[in-house]
Design an enzyme around this catalytic site. Structure first.
Site, PDB file in Angstrom:
ATOM      1  N   ASP A  41     -78.157  -1.010 -11.124  1.00 26.57           N
ATOM      2  CA  ASP A  41     -78.813  -0.681 -12.386  1.00 26.57           C
ATOM      3  C   ASP A  41     -79.827   0.447 -12.223  1.00 26.57           C
ATOM      4  O   ASP A  41     -79.970   1.301 -13.090  1.00 26.57           O
ATOM      5  CB  ASP A  41     -79.556  -1.906 -12.942  1.00 26.57           C
ATOM      6  CG  ASP A  41     -78.567  -2.979 -13.360  1.00 26.57           C
ATOM      7  OD1 ASP A  41     -77.347  -2.717 -13.286  1.00 26.57           O
ATOM      8  OD2 ASP A  41     -79.031  -4.068 -13.756  1.00 26.57           O
ATOM      9  N   SER A  90     -54.656 -10.128 -44.046  1.00 29.16           N
ATOM     10  CA  SER A  90     -55.110 -11.371 -43.425  1.00 29.16           C
ATOM     11  C   SER A  90     -53.895 -12.089 -42.843  1.00 29.16           C
ATOM     12  O   SER A  90     -52.794 -11.539 -42.839  1.00 29.16           O
ATOM     13  CB  SER A  90     -55.858 -12.231 -44.424  1.00 29.16           C
ATOM     14  OG  SER A  90     -54.986 -12.577 -45.459  1.00 29.16           O
ATOM     15  N   ASP A 126     -63.720 -15.421 -33.404  1.00 24.55           N
ATOM     16  CA  ASP A 126     -64.401 -15.772 -34.639  1.00 24.55           C
ATOM     17  C   ASP A 126     -65.571 -14.818 -34.849  1.00 24.55           C
ATOM     18  O   ASP A 126     -66.670 -15.038 -34.368  1.00 24.55           O
ATOM     19  CB  ASP A 126     -64.888 -17.223 -34.537  1.00 24.55           C
ATOM     20  CG  ASP A 126     -65.031 -17.842 -35.894  1.00 24.55           C
ATOM     21  OD1 ASP A 126     -64.680 -17.178 -36.897  1.00 24.55           O
ATOM     22  OD2 ASP A 126     -65.486 -18.985 -35.967  1.00 24.55           O
ATOM     23  N   GLU A 182     -62.230  -7.183 -33.795  1.00 27.07           N
ATOM     24  CA  GLU A 182     -63.233  -8.149 -34.221  1.00 27.07           C
ATOM     25  C   GLU A 182     -64.541  -7.866 -33.496  1.00 27.07           C
ATOM     26  O   GLU A 182     -64.550  -7.714 -32.273  1.00 27.07           O
ATOM     27  CB  GLU A 182     -62.718  -9.550 -33.860  1.00 27.07           C
ATOM     28  CG  GLU A 182     -63.357 -10.661 -34.608  1.00 27.07           C
ATOM     29  CD  GLU A 182     -62.679 -10.965 -35.960  1.00 27.07           C
ATOM     30  OE1 GLU A 182     -61.830 -10.148 -36.425  1.00 27.07           O
ATOM     31  OE2 GLU A 182     -63.020 -12.001 -36.545  1.00 27.07           O
ATOM     32  N   TYR A 234     -57.572  -5.397 -31.665  1.00 25.45           N
ATOM     33  CA  TYR A 234     -56.299  -6.112 -31.722  1.00 25.45           C
ATOM     34  C   TYR A 234     -55.216  -5.437 -32.541  1.00 25.45           C
ATOM     35  O   TYR A 234     -54.125  -5.976 -32.653  1.00 25.45           O
ATOM     36  CB  TYR A 234     -56.484  -7.558 -32.164  1.00 25.45           C
ATOM     37  CG  TYR A 234     -57.280  -7.761 -33.448  1.00 25.45           C
ATOM     38  CD1 TYR A 234     -56.814  -7.289 -34.667  1.00 25.45           C
ATOM     39  CD2 TYR A 234     -58.490  -8.450 -33.419  1.00 25.45           C
ATOM     40  CE1 TYR A 234     -57.536  -7.489 -35.831  1.00 25.45           C
ATOM     41  CE2 TYR A 234     -59.210  -8.653 -34.583  1.00 25.45           C
ATOM     42  CZ  TYR A 234     -58.729  -8.168 -35.787  1.00 25.45           C
ATOM     43  OH  TYR A 234     -59.455  -8.364 -36.931  1.00 25.45           O
ATOM     44  N   LYS A 299     -47.978 -12.613 -32.793  1.00 22.44           N
ATOM     45  CA  LYS A 299     -47.415 -11.476 -33.524  1.00 22.44           C
ATOM     46  C   LYS A 299     -46.088 -11.083 -32.898  1.00 22.44           C
ATOM     47  O   LYS A 299     -46.019 -10.972 -31.660  1.00 22.44           O
ATOM     48  CB  LYS A 299     -48.359 -10.265 -33.438  1.00 22.44           C
ATOM     49  CG  LYS A 299     -49.738 -10.517 -33.976  1.00 22.44           C
ATOM     50  CD  LYS A 299     -50.693  -9.379 -33.627  1.00 22.44           C
ATOM     51  CE  LYS A 299     -52.083  -9.710 -34.138  1.00 22.44           C
ATOM     52  NZ  LYS A 299     -53.114  -8.791 -33.652  1.00 22.44           N
TER      53      LYS A 299
HETATM   54  S1  IVH Z   1     -54.503  -9.489 -36.748  1.00 23.44           S
HETATM   55  C1  IVH Z   1     -52.005  -8.109 -39.949  1.00 23.44           C
HETATM   56  N1  IVH Z   1     -55.483 -10.373 -34.523  1.00 23.44           N
HETATM   57  O1  IVH Z   1     -58.421 -13.073 -38.330  1.00 23.44           O
HETATM   58  C2  IVH Z   1     -52.823  -8.824 -39.003  1.00 23.44           C
HETATM   59  N2  IVH Z   1     -56.672 -10.856 -36.523  1.00 23.44           N
HETATM   60  O2  IVH Z   1     -57.109 -14.262 -40.714  1.00 23.44           O
HETATM   61  C3  IVH Z   1     -54.244  -8.823 -39.323  1.00 23.44           C
HETATM   62  N3  IVH Z   1     -58.764 -12.081 -36.189  1.00 23.44           N
HETATM   63  O3  IVH Z   1     -59.305 -10.654 -40.700  1.00 23.44           O
HETATM   64  C4  IVH Z   1     -55.160  -9.407 -38.354  1.00 23.44           C
HETATM   65  N4  IVH Z   1     -58.618 -12.201 -34.006  1.00 23.44           N
HETATM   66  O4  IVH Z   1     -60.850 -11.053 -38.698  1.00 23.44           O
HETATM   67  C5  IVH Z   1     -55.648 -10.316 -35.855  1.00 23.44           C
HETATM   68  N5  IVH Z   1     -56.276 -11.063 -32.458  1.00 23.44           N
HETATM   69  C6  IVH Z   1     -56.414 -10.998 -33.778  1.00 23.44           C
HETATM   70  C7  IVH Z   1     -57.529 -11.559 -34.439  1.00 23.44           C
HETATM   71  C8  IVH Z   1     -57.612 -11.471 -35.824  1.00 23.44           C
HETATM   72  C9  IVH Z   1     -59.347 -12.507 -35.074  1.00 23.44           C
HETATM   73  C10 IVH Z   1     -59.297 -12.298 -37.555  1.00 23.44           C
HETATM   74  C11 IVH Z   1     -59.495 -11.032 -38.336  1.00 23.44           C
HETATM   75  C12 IVH Z   1     -58.663 -11.148 -39.578  1.00 23.44           C
HETATM   76  C13 IVH Z   1     -58.478 -12.628 -39.673  1.00 23.44           C
HETATM   77  C14 IVH Z   1     -57.168 -12.936 -40.372  1.00 23.44           C
END
Ligand code: IVH
Length: 682
Positions: A41, A90, A126, A182, A234, A299
């Protein structure tokens, strides 16, 4: 931010400054994105100082993405709106394996296949969904998700987050690249921030998600800069002037290559069984992760297939969020009782209508102290939100005020101790109320005895909570000294105690007489003297006699001892009953070795040590602190000059380098042994 410089680029500044900037950016990347560091540091601080000085002399050289320009100047009046060209969608939720199977079947049906599908899986953090816009590799805008089409411009705030690069690494990024992810607050930072807020009587956040959201919505970026926020990416939104990989997972890896942080738990699985197995795997590890997650996002990995599957209303067909059991639930507060601790502190404990939260049934939760009760504004009879996250004890975090019944009554601090009836006092300026009964209060006596025999104190195996309770009930135990006068015959008389176990307990008591000064001091249970302070006191004074005749001034010279602790120590030894009890313990045979004579040079002087990986018994900072006290220099990276590496689980590149360079490596247990040798550990 410095307004006159917004369009300047790296080519307009001298080479040495550019090199310095690159070095600092690299270190920031290592530290904030990769969680490792190759330099100490102090070296980083030196470079940063040099940069600040150079920029002060030559304001014309200040680049907009210089590491000094993260925290902007003026608070804003409000946030302006941002339109998301590619909507931020979402996710649909799944709550069971059946839901997951149905999702998987829908995918197969739509794609007319019975074959296995490949899915990328990521922890669902979260926090708050955010979009970052990079143009020519530079961060030009940060925005919240908002309603998915219109968000708020939080550029000044996101710039303060160190895991968000102001400039992308490499040069193969698309000219326009919108990255999504996030922003969240890791657990440790959240706890630290709330502890501080509690101490200062400031607002406490109910969970890391609210803390992250509140921190991002600050109009003054200086405030956001002080909050321990991080971002994990993400997905991508807009992409112009360049192409991406064919799959989601490869794209995540490309983002990582450009210096953005992605979640290290992410992976690709094939088929439903592997999806379900990954859910179980991560659920089991949920509490170990340094941040909160509320599920897993699955996904379809191939972008081509994602396109074929398309969207329904606001959620993609190709993704799903498998949710974990909730960590917050509603229930009713049936009553509040007050527990009396070792130091007499009265802790209000909520008795709740049992509720399943965070994976267990909870019927009690802590309310900390009366300040907290007032802050939450809770009444007996209220509907409350209970939170149980990780292995933290359940807490009442909020009240649903509009559900308050007519017969609800406020929580009242008792005037007399519920155990011994002594007066309860609340010291001005302190949140805690205490029973004034001291050792005459059965609750305090019981807790003090439990503490005396506990693992880090005298460590008397077999003399547990239940046995102490029985001995107290039978009148065989009043103060710690009585422990050493117990006989096997007395123990055998007790319920469920055979001859064998009785003699085992007596042997453990006998063995505990050989102790160390730090253990003994800790066992005494002096207020605010924990393991570390006890060790510091022992090291500083060497003998008990010197410690108990020490003045406040002498005490203040000890590491980590401030006026409060000094007063507690002085007060403890000034109490004749305490002195008598200590003398009795010594007369009963309690002994510890004399301290080693303090040598002119420190035991590890001239040596360079490095600490890496996760340590259990102490934090890395504490480890460094101890090493420095032994005279060692503590470095951030391993080199041929390193004398010793202390490596905990999860050690990575530093461990490898040490092995390559033949630097000796020890684990935490061996390190504690070294500290023990020097009386710094019990
Ligand atoms: S993908 C089309 N990946 O979850 C896909 N969302 O319920 C859109 N979130 O608004 C989101 N981790 O705030 C995705 N690895 C992740 C995530 C993620 C947290 C949250 C994000 C989104 C919400 C959807």
């Amino acid at each position: 931010m410095n307004d006159q410089v917004s369009s300047m680029t790296d080519s307009a500044i001298p080479d040495n400054l550019r090199e310095l900037l690159e070095k600092i950016r690299r270190l920031d990347y290592e530290y904030y994105v990769l969680n490792e560091s190759s330099l100490p540091d102090s070296e980083y601080d030196r470079m940063m100082q040099l940069l600040i000085e150079l920029e002060a002399k030559h304001p014309e050289w200040v680049l907009p993405d210089s590491p000094t320009q993260r925290v902007g100047g003026q608070p804003q009046a409000g946030f302006t709106q941002v339109q998301h060209e590619v909507p931020m969608l979402s996710l649909d939720n799944a709550f069971s394996d059946d839901d997951m199977a149905a999702f998987y079947k829908r995918l197969q049906d739509r794609m007319n296949t019975t074959g296995s599908l490949e899915l990328a899986c990521e922890p669902k953090l979260d926090g708050i969904a955010v979009s970052l816009l990079y143009e020519d590799g530079r961060l030009v805008r940060g925005a919240t998700r908002g309603d998915g089409t219109t968000g708020e411009d939080i550029t000044a705030n996101v710039r303060t987050i160190r895991s968000i690069p102001l400039t992308l690494r490499g040069d193969d990024w698309p000219k326009v690249l919108e990255v999504r992810g996030e922003i969240y607050m890791p657990r440790a930072g959240f706890e630290r921030m709330n502890d501080q807020a509690r101490e200062q009587g400031d607002k406490v956040f109910v969970n890391p998600r609210n803390a992250a959201s509140g921190s991002l919505r600050q109009l003054d970026p200086q405030l956001t800069a002080k909050r321990p926020l991080e971002m994990c990416c993400y997905s991508v939104g807009r992409v112009d002037g360049g192409t991406l990989a064919d799959t989601h997972f490869d794209t995540l890896n490309a983002l990582a290559g450009w210096g953005l942080k992605i979640n290290p738990e992410s992976r690709v699985v094939t088929g439903l069984d592997e999806m379900l197995a990954f859910y179980q795997y991560l659920l089991a590890r949920r509490d170990e992760l340094p941040y909160e997650i509320d599920g897993i996002v699955f996904k379809i990995n191939s972008f081509q297939l994602q396109q074929r599957l398309g969207f329904v209303s606001r959620a993609p067909r190709w993704a799903i969020a498998r949710k974990f059991p909730a960590q917050e639930e509603m229930t009713r507060l049936l009553d509040v009782e007050f527990q009396v601790g070792r130091t007499g502190a009265l802790t209000p404990v909520a008795r709740l209508e049992p509720v399943f939260v965070g994976g267990v049934t909870v019927s009690n939760a802590t309310l900390h102290n009366m300040d907290e009760v007032e802050r939450i504004g809770v009444h007996i009879g209220d509907t409350v939100i209970v939170r149980r996250a990780g292995d933290v004890i359940p807490q009442v975090v909020r009240v649903i005020e509009d559900q308050r019944p007519a017969d609800a009554r406020p929580v009242q601090l008792p005037e007399a101790c519920p155990v011994c009836g002594s007066a309860v006092e609340r010291v001005e300026g302190e949140a805690v109320s205490r029973c004034t009964g001291g050792i005459h209060c059965d609750a305090q006596r019981r807790e003090a005895l439990k503490h005396f025999v506990s693992r880090r104190a005298l460590d008397i195996e077999g003399l547990g909570e239940k046995l102490i309770d029985t001995l107290l009930e039978k009148g065989l135990l009043h103060t710690p000294g009585d422990i050493f006068e117990l006989t096997a015959d007395q123990l055998v008389e007790l319920d469920r105690m055979g001859e064998k176990s009785a003699s085992k307990v007596i042997a453990a008591i006998e063995a505990a007489k050989q102790t160390t000064l730090p253990r003994f001091l800790y066992a005494l249970g002096i207020r605010e003297v924990g393991v570390t302070t006890a060790a510091n006191l022992a090291q500083h004074f060497g003998t008990l006699e010197k410690l108990w005749s020490a003045s406040e001034e002498d005490l203040l010279e000890v590491d980590d001892v401030g006026p409060k602790v000094a007063a507690h120590v002085e007060h403890f030894f000034a109490e004749p009953n305490n002195r008598l009890e200590i003398e009795r313990l010594v007369a009963l045979g309690l002994t510890w070795p004399d301290p080693k004579p303090v040598s002119a040079s420190m035991p590890l002087s001239g040596q360079t040590w490095v600490v890496t990986g996760k340590l259990e018994a102490l934090s890395r900072d504490e480890a460094k602190d101890y090493l420095q006290r032994l005279g060692a220099k503590v470095a951030g990276s391993v080199s041929a000059k390193t004398h010793q590496l202390v490596a905990g689980p999860g050690a990575g590149s530093k461990l490898k380098k040490a092995t390559d360079l033949d630097v000796p490596v020890m684990d935490e247990a061996e390190f504690l042994e070294v500290l023990r040798e020097h009386q710094l550990w019990q």
